[in-house]
Design an enzyme around this catalytic site. Structure first.
Site, mmCIF file in Angstrom:
data_model
loop_
_atom_site.group_PDB
_atom_site.id
_atom_site.type_symbol
_atom_site.label_atom_id
_atom_site.label_comp_id
_atom_site.label_asym_id
_atom_site.label_seq_id
_atom_site.Cartn_x
_atom_site.Cartn_y
_atom_site.Cartn_z
ATOM 1 C CD GLU A 198 -2.686 0.946 2.299
ATOM 2 O OE1 GLU A 198 -2.362 0.361 3.120
ATOM 3 O OE2 GLU A 198 -3.686 1.799 2.494
ATOM 4 N N GLY A 239 -7.623 5.002 7.522
ATOM 5 C CA GLY A 239 -8.507 4.656 8.987
ATOM 6 C C GLY A 239 -7.915 4.162 9.528
ATOM 7 C CB SER A 241 -2.702 0.932 8.013
ATOM 8 O OG SER A 241 -3.198 1.602 6.525
#
Ligand SMILES: Nc1nc2c(ncn2[C@@H]2O[C@H](COP(=O)(O)OP(=O)(O)OP(=O)(O)O)[C@@H](O)[C@H]2O)c(=O)[nH]1
Ligand SMILES: [Ca+2]
Length: 532
Positions: A198, A239, A241
């Site tokens: 991510e 929200g 991580s």
């Protein structure tokens, strides 16, 4: 319309007529009106110039007209902990390997919470995506459906569900998989991204959109100091991580597990990335509330400085005690409901937020928190998602750090009634948490990541870059569709549009110079008698 000037005693050949038009001033008579006298050669010059410019503009427009005929599309669903968004990307098929050619053409926010909240009603997880997928069917041309890849990436919300109940996580994903497979696109799978993925894909998105991967051909002729081929770091606050990703000074890297190596467009990048699960905005608040409730396990009423004076909230402890995100020293409480009363105090809020980070040990030369290595941050950073939403609301996206702190301090000291009156149109869930969120961002960036006052100025809070949302989804698709080549594709020194424009301008210049030279140096005499 007739011509009056030299009188003609006999019919003229076309050649004589052309000479006349060129060489002698004539009156242009339209009806009874005699227009101003002016040399016809200027009329001819002006005429050709105007025709030439119109032709060139027409060529440029035609050349750059972007038809969907050669377009390709890609769809990525970002299944976040708080919500899911569907992004549609488009790019010219013939330019796949250029940097910066892919652009976001649509985004659809799925109604309702993130898919991880459907652990006890898995059918709804797939069903919730239908509206946006139906819209995507309309947006992507019918003939492109079959070739358009669809990816679903789930992030921290599903990572937490998998930790708490792996079977439920699998069921949610399989429902989502079934729904997406039922559409006429080229479905490429639904999976849970790692935090490092991510972070890394968010970094790729930012630098791709900024064109930072393009090794410009000019430096080969010009000293590198004129052209920065650096990259920008990525800061993502979700929200559940938060990620920090950047290219540090190589000698400051101490934790190989936080390093990702990329070879893009002919250049090696050694990238530091770390994802802090449970430290996204929502989970950090829950950690803090749980931490506060431990102060006095017997009482269920807590005064909270991160909420405004006069604000009250009742929280179900069971909901707070999510098995995955727990503060250090957590113990189960004896009561089921937690009553929060806001007191609105920035300094005390900062102190209560500090407690959710463990800064008591660092096995490296420098850490962020919880014993995680963090090389000294350097260079420019793009801060997006909740970093942007919160700073945008507080109107401090361009402000120096001191101003940010001052603004959050003042905002936190407002009573809840004042805030509701001042911001009537803002969702209460967001409005009530801006004091906490603003303080949390200051704590995370300044105290944990050590963005000093000077370094803070290099943080660019941004939502989009050239109409594409900052976030991991574009980078994810680029990687999976191999649109980021390892080697630098051959690029002409000038873009096609620049080449055409330069050619056009030089043609106009040459024609004009020729005509001016002709008019100036070979002044035609007025027509002598003998021509007629
Ligand atoms: N103030 C405000 N908050 C928002 C907005 N959109 C989302 N948020 C909140 O900001 C936080 C981050 O939003 P996202 O980046 O969508 O988070 P996410 O992707 O669902 O979470 P992760 O899975 O952890 O990445 C969440 O707490 C959201 O509820 C907005 O427009 N305004
Ligand atoms: Ca996210």
């Amino acid at each position: 319309m007739g011509f009056r000037g030299s009188t003609f005693s006999k019919p003229l050949s076309w050649h004589q007529g052309f000479l006349i038009l060129q060489s002698c001033p004539i009156d242009v008579i339209s009806g009874t009106k005699v227009w101003k006298r002016f040399p016809p050669r200027y009329v001819i010059m002006g005429f050709f110039l105007i025709v030439g410019i119109i032709a060139l503009i027409a060529v440029a427009v035609a050349q750059n007209h972007h038809s969907t005929r050669n377009s390709k599309y890609g769809i990525v669903l970002d299944a976040g902990s708080s919500h899911t968004s569907l992004y549609i990307y488009e790019w010219p098929a013939e330019k796949e390997n250029d940097t910066g050619v892919v652009q976001q053409v649509d985004v659809c926010d799925v109604e309702g919470p993130g898919i991880s909240t459907y652990a006890n009603a898995v059918k709804k997880a797939g069903y919730s995506l239908k509206h946006c997928m139906d819209k995507a069917k309309e947006k992507v041309p019918l003939e492109k459906h079959q070739e358009t890849p669809v990816y679903l990436g789930a992030t921290a919300g599903m990572r937490l569900l998998r930790l708490a109940n792996e079977d439920a996580a699998k069921k949610v994903l399989s429902e989502v998989d079934m729904t997406l497979r039922s559409y006429p696109f080229n479905f490429q799978g639904a999976r849970i991204l790692s935090g490092e993925e991510e972070g890394a894909y968010g970094w790729i998105t930012l630098n791709y959109l900024l064109g930072n991967f393009k090794q410009s051909v000019w430096p080969q002729f010009m000293p590198r100091l004129f052209f920065s081929t650096g990259t920008i770091g990525a800061l993502d606050l979700g929200g559940a991580s938060t990620q920090i990703t950047f290219v540090p000074n190589q000698e400051s890297i101490e934790s190989p597990e936080d390093i990702v190596n990329f070879y893009l467009y002919g250049k090696n990048y050694t990238v530091y990335t770390h994802s802090f699960l449970c430290y996204g905005k929502d989970q950090a608040l829950r950690l803090k509330l749980l931490q506060d409730s431990l102060q006095d396990p017997l009482t269920s009423r807590v005064q909270d400085p991160c909420f405004h004076q006069g604000y009250e909230r009742t929280i179900d402890i069971a909901d707070l005690q999510n098995k995955s995100c727990r503060p250090p020293g957590f113990t189960m409480s004896s009561y089921s409901l937690l009553q929060i009363e806001g007191t609105g105090d920035y300094e005390k809020c900062l102190a209560s937020i500090d407690k959710i980070f463990n800064t008591s040990y660092c096995p490296y030369s420098s850490c962020s928190f919880n014993g995680i290595s963090l090389p000294p941050v350097s260079g420019n950073f793009g801060a997006f998602s909740a970093f942007y939403y919160v700073m945008k609301f507080l109107n401090v996206t361009q402000a120096p750090m001191d101003k940010v702190i001052e603004t959050v301090k003042i905002f936190c000291s407002k009573t809840w009634n004042e805030v509701k009156t001042e911001f009537p149109g803002i969702k209460e869930k967001y409005l009530s948490e801006y004091c906490f969120s603003g303080t949390y961002i200051i704590s995370l960036l300044n105290q944990r990541y050590n963005f000093t006052k000077e370094k803070w100025q290099n943080i660019h809070f941004l939502g989009k870059i050239r109409n594409s949302d900052a976030g991991w989804t574009l980078g994810y698709m680029l990687n999976l569709t191999n649109m980021i080549p390892a080697e630098q594709p051959y690029t002409r020194p000038l873009s096609h549009a620049t080449y055409i424009s330069l050619m056009a301008i030089s043609s106009i210049l040459v024609i004009s110079l020729f005509l001016i030279g002709y008019v100036t140096f070979c002044k035609p005499k007025c027509l002598k008698k003998e021509i007629i």
